[in-house]
Design an enzyme around this catalytic site. Structure first.
Site, PDB file in Angstrom:
ATOM      1  N   ASP A  39       0.870  -1.029  -0.011  1.00 29.01           N
ATOM      2  CA  ASP A  39      -0.006   0.086   0.285  1.00 29.01           C
ATOM      3  C   ASP A  39       0.706   1.370  -0.035  1.00 29.01           C
ATOM      4  OD1 ASP A  39      -2.639  -0.467  -0.081  1.00 29.01           O
ATOM      5  OD2 ASP A  39      -2.891  -1.031   1.935  1.00 29.01           O
TER       6      ASP A  39
HETATM    7  C1  GLC Z   1      -1.617  -3.759   5.601  1.00 24.75           C
HETATM    8  C2  GLC Z   1      -2.956  -3.713   4.481  1.00 24.75           C
HETATM    9  C3  GLC Z   1      -2.680  -4.612   3.198  1.00 24.75           C
HETATM   10  C4  GLC Z   1      -1.518  -4.332   2.731  1.00 24.75           C
HETATM   11  C5  GLC Z   1      -0.214  -4.427   3.717  1.00 24.75           C
HETATM   12  C6  GLC Z   1       1.155  -3.806   2.778  1.00 24.75           C
HETATM   13  O1  GLC Z   1      -1.521  -4.878   5.984  1.00 24.75           O
HETATM   14  O2  GLC Z   1      -4.019  -4.215   5.300  1.00 24.75           O
HETATM   15  O3  GLC Z   1      -3.780  -4.549   2.247  1.00 24.75           O
HETATM   16  O4  GLC Z   1      -1.054  -5.253   1.558  1.00 24.75           O
HETATM   17  O5  GLC Z   1      -0.367  -3.342   4.510  1.00 24.75           O
HETATM   18  O6  GLC Z   1       1.019  -2.485   2.575  1.00 24.75           O
HETATM   19  C1  GLC Z   2      -0.653   2.628   5.952  1.00 26.22           C
HETATM   20  C2  GLC Z   2       0.009   1.430   6.397  1.00 26.22           C
HETATM   21  C3  GLC Z   2      -0.192   0.073   5.673  1.00 26.22           C
HETATM   22  C4  GLC Z   2      -1.787  -0.140   5.484  1.00 26.22           C
HETATM   23  C5  GLC Z   2      -2.469   1.214   4.920  1.00 26.22           C
HETATM   24  C6  GLC Z   2      -3.887   1.048   4.900  1.00 26.22           C
HETATM   25  O1  GLC Z   2      -0.327   2.951   4.632  1.00 26.22           O
HETATM   26  O2  GLC Z   2       1.380   1.719   6.310  1.00 26.22           O
HETATM   27  O3  GLC Z   2       0.413  -0.996   6.206  1.00 26.22           O
HETATM   28  O4  GLC Z   2      -1.767  -1.216   4.629  1.00 26.22           O
HETATM   29  O5  GLC Z   2      -2.050   2.167   5.756  1.00 26.22           O
HETATM   30  O6  GLC Z   2      -4.546   2.090   4.451  1.00 26.22           O
END
Ligand code: GLC
Ligand code: GLC
Length: 810
Positions: A483
């Site tokens: 993300d």
């Molecule tokens: C969080 C989110 C997931 C994403 C991950 C890596 O766990 O819930 O959707 O893939 O972060 O950014």
């Molecule tokens: C932030 C976190 C990530 C998560 C995301 C969800 O970017 O670092 O882990 O997946 O929020 O919106």
């Protein structure tokens, strides 16, 4: 280990001190009514949606930590104490918190008095039951004064913590006998109320927080409790609470049990009131009646225990490693079911008011619970697919109550569509139910615009090939699985979100990770097509998959590992030529899982690089070296200090991809070794450093470049749950469903001489025993099924409600 221990027989984690390094929590719930409960009885309850139907109030990030919950105070002569230590915080002669599957028990002893509180949410009603058992261990008669305490939330948890100009005037309660009702806003649009009841006569009660507590007191010393009384208050506005005041007399050796019921009911509009302002209490009373004796309450608790025995029986193993067994058999599967219910919404790190159900998260969670609850998996798939766009793209999230795509967040996370294929493929392999592909499913919840689920899968597949970049690799969009890899975002404004802010156009950022995913799930899509005899579509899919393999080979390989991506300008990301973050974990795991490099040695080279640069004592970090400054062209990933979260933290979610890759490359010792680095039971001794619960996976453990390596955060609600279960059960133990049978392909540590797995699969039970006399990791030399020799590694589908004995020699 100075904080507790596993009791595997009772399937409990026993916490022996209230002062754990962080609150260690458990979930109670029946699919509708839920409670989160910590080892000092902190937490809260809600109905279905932790934001819109919050029943009791919690204050996140409060000081002292975790200081609101459902509490009992016991006054025994001069001593005032709480069985869960909090809120009175009187040192106890004995303290124990047992977190079990669907229930938690607190045992406190003080002044020769024992109190046991057992909390659970029954399947049959929307309530939390608390059985308070009091026992006099002394040789004198004791008269105990008991106060209970819960604080109501004014339903919408976000409004509750922000809109005080309104809130302080709306609170309303009713009191009748031993039941304290919370009816705020029932007079207008709400058709629900809550209540707190105890099955004994009261000496008094309070519903007004200020009066109960004293305006400037904390929960450790409320005025009513200190003064050994109750003020019989009726709350009007401010902060309504519910507190019973009870006196219990116990002869030496005697014990008594009280049953408390914290319930939630909905009443049809026409039946809301009996007279003006007086609420219809009949639905509450019918719940109360079901729990008016300890015997009834214990019987209901036993049903919860039995339910979990049945659920977990879908997969059980015995290996020489007890810790591995307890993770696989009990806690990891439990955590998978919890992620089914909550996605990423409500934990001690997720406030319950933020995120909805993630499209990718929920599809992945399904991989971990589909064997336990296939019928719920089917509904979940339909719900998720119903939010998909016509072009195959997806809303990144949907709201659990409305089941609609969340337009605040929107879409364009270009890995999202492929996770739907992953989920459907897992569902069909588990159940054989291809009829799901014929289900008529809307796009964007528009009932007038529907197509078969199969068509949805096709659109998912095509969404990738319709969005390729200059190297014929998939365009990343806002981000892929990571993300925080926001390659089109270019944000220099701290007031905007990295993920949803307007993206810069004209770039060509591509993801090698999505390419690997496309190869893996594209192949599974082709297999499904073949299976339902749609040969033409299968062939078409295979052509695109092969083209993607070529693109990865040509533009996605860096010499010693797979590249991560190309940025907006077409520069390499995750290459030895980069200044920082030369190697990333995600494409290494996924490309090898997709089968890339297994034949030509590149898988081996890649896994050696992972071992050399990414693996550390606490797990495998996400990238190396960490970003040491903000790179505007990479986005949020470089916003985190080095070693945390997506910037070189151990992001447990993707460690299992490498574990699976190791098994595909035949290295059972290393697969197992990586598993033990992040596994809760194996890291139990590190709890002081880890901080989070030693019975569940955390999303993130600070990586080797962090200020404090090894500190974990974000326990419970993480894709690590499902993926580690897949890695352990399907790849290390190697028992996995296929379209045509149950595949057995273990890849275990060489020193394991024997393992067994009991797997319920398509209406039969498979008792699988694997012997490893020659100390191998992988490769079956002989297999018998019910005494008959069979070739290959696929067990037939029996579908006969029988038990079958399978003997295997490696
Ligand atoms: C969080 C989110 C997931 C994403 C991950 C890596 O766990 O819930 O959707 O893939 O972060 O950014
Ligand atoms: C932030 C976190 C990530 C998560 C995301 C969800 O970017 O670092 O882990 O997946 O929020 O919106």
């Amino acid at each position: 280990m100075k904080f507790g221990y596993f009791d595997d027989k009772s399937r409990e984690y026993v916490i022996t001190t209230p002062q754990t390094p962080y609150p260690w929590i458990n979930y109670l719930g029946n699919g509708d009514f839920f409670s989160i409960i910590s080892n000092t009885s902190g937490g809260y309850s809600f109905y279905r949606d932790a934001r819109l139907r919050r029943i009791t109030r919690y204050r996140y990030n409060n000081i002292p930590l975790d200081s609101n919950g459902k509490y009992f105070y016991i006054r025994d002569e001069e001593v005032l104490w709480s069985p869960s230590w909090k809120p009175a915080k009187t040192p106890l002669d004995k303290y124990e918190c047992r977190h079990g599957l669907g229930y938690s028990k607190f045992l406190g002893e003080k002044n020769k008095c024992r109190a046991e509180v057992t909390c659970f949410v029954p399947d049959e009603v929307n309530a939390e039951i608390q059985i308070l058992k009091l026992e006099n261990l002394s040789d004198k008669t004791k008269t105990l004064k008991i106060h209970s305490f819960v604080e109501w939330c004014l339903w919408n948890a976000l409004e509750d913590t922000t809109n005080f100009q309104r809130n302080f005037s709306t609170g309303q309660v009713e009191i009748e006998g031993s039941t304290l009702y919370h009816k705020t806003e029932f007079r207008e649009r709400r058709n629900h109320y809550a209540f707190y009841h105890v099955n004994t006569a009261l000496k008094g009660y309070d519903t007004d927080r200020e009066k109960f507590l004293g305006l400037y007191n904390g929960l450790e010393a409320p005025d009513a409790v200190i003064n050994q009384t109750a003020y019989n208050t009726e709350a009007h506005g401010w902060s309504p609470i519910a507190s019973h005041f009870i006196e219990v007399t116990l002869k030496p050796g005697e014990h008594k049990e009280l049953v408390f019921v914290l319930g939630y009911v909905e009443v049809p509009d026409k039946d809301k009131f009996v007279t003006n302002q007086v609420i219809n209490k009949a639905p509450a009373k019918s719940i109360i009646e079901k729990f008016d004796s300890p015997a009834k309450a214990y019987a209901s608790l036993q049903l919860v225990v039995n339910k979990w025995t049945t659920l977990l029986s879908a997969y059980q193993t015995t290996t020489p490693d007890d810790k591995f067994n307890r993770v696989v058999n009990i806690w990891n599967q439990y955590q998978c079911v919890i992620t089914y219910f909550f996605s990423r919404s409500a934990s001690y790190f997720e406030s319950g008011i933020g995120r909805g159900m993630g499209f990718r998260d929920s599809n992945q969670d399904l991989l971990g619970f589909v064997h336990i609850m296939p019928h719920l998996a089917k509904q979940r798939i339909i719900d998720i697919a119903s939010t998909q766009f016509e072009d195959g793209g997806a809303y990144h999230q949907y709201q659990p109550l409305t089941k609609r795509g969340n337009s605040d967040i929107g879409g364009n996370f270009n890995d999202d569509p492929l996770w739907l294929i992953a989920a459907v493929s897992a569902y069909i392999k588990e159940t054989g139910d291809t009829s799901i592909l014929d289900e008529s499913v809307p796009f964007d919840n528009n009932e007038k615009n529907k197509a078969s689920l199969f068509e949805h899968l096709k659109r998912s597949f095509d969404h990738v090939i319709n969005n390729l970049g200059p190297h014929k690799l998939p365009l990343i969009g806002r981000a892929d699985w990571n993300d925080c890899l926001n390659l089109n975002c270019f944000s220099n404004n701290p007031d905007e979100s990295f993920q949803i802010t307007e993206n810069k156009s004209g770039g060509a950022a591509e993801s090698v990770f999505i390419a690997g995913m496309f190869v893996k799930y594209g192949k599974e899509y082709a297999e499904i097509c073949q299976f339902i005899k749609n040969t033409k579509e299968a062939q078409r899919a295979e052509i695109h998959v092969n083209e993607m393999v070529n693109a990865i080979n040509k533009h996605g390989w860096d010499g010693e590992w797979f590249l991560r991506a190309y940025d907006f300008f077409g520069n390499k990301i995750g290459s030895h030529t980069c200044e920082e973050a030369k190697i990333f974990i995600e494409p290494q795991g996924f490309c090898i899982m997709a089968g890339l490099g297994l034949e030509d040695g590149r898988a081996n080279t890649t896994l050696e690089s992972v071992h050399k640069y990414l693996a550390c004592e606490h797990g495998i970090v996400l990238n190396y070296p960490a970003f040491t400054r903000y790179h505007i062209e990479y986005g949020e990933i470089s916003s985190y200090p080095q070693g945390y979260k997506e910037n070189a933290g151990v992001f447990c979610h993707n460690n299992p991809w490498v574990i699976i890759a190791e098994t595909q490359n035949g290295n059972g010792d290393r697969a197992y070794d990586y598993f033990t680095r992040i596994s809760p039971a194996h890291t139990e001794d590190k709890s002081e450093l880890h901080k989070t619960e030693p019975y569940v996976f955390a999303q993130m453990i600070a990586g080797k470049e962090a200020f404090k390596p090894g500190e974990a955060k974000n326990s419970w609600l993480t894709g690590a749950a499902a993926w580690t279960f897949v890695a352990a059960s399907q790849h290390i133990l190697g028992v996995r469903p296929g379209l045509n049978g149950l595949i057995v392909d273990p890849c275990i540590p060489k020193q394991w001489k024997e393992i067994s797995v009991t797997r319920r699969f398509r209406n039969a039970v498979y008792n699988i025993k694997v012997h490893n006399p020659d100390g191998k990791s992988r490769g079956i030399s002989e297999m018998t099924v019910d005494g008959t020799l069979i070739k290959g590694n696929e067990l037939p589908i029996f579908n006969d409600n029988n038990i079958h004995e399978i003997e295997i020699t490696l």
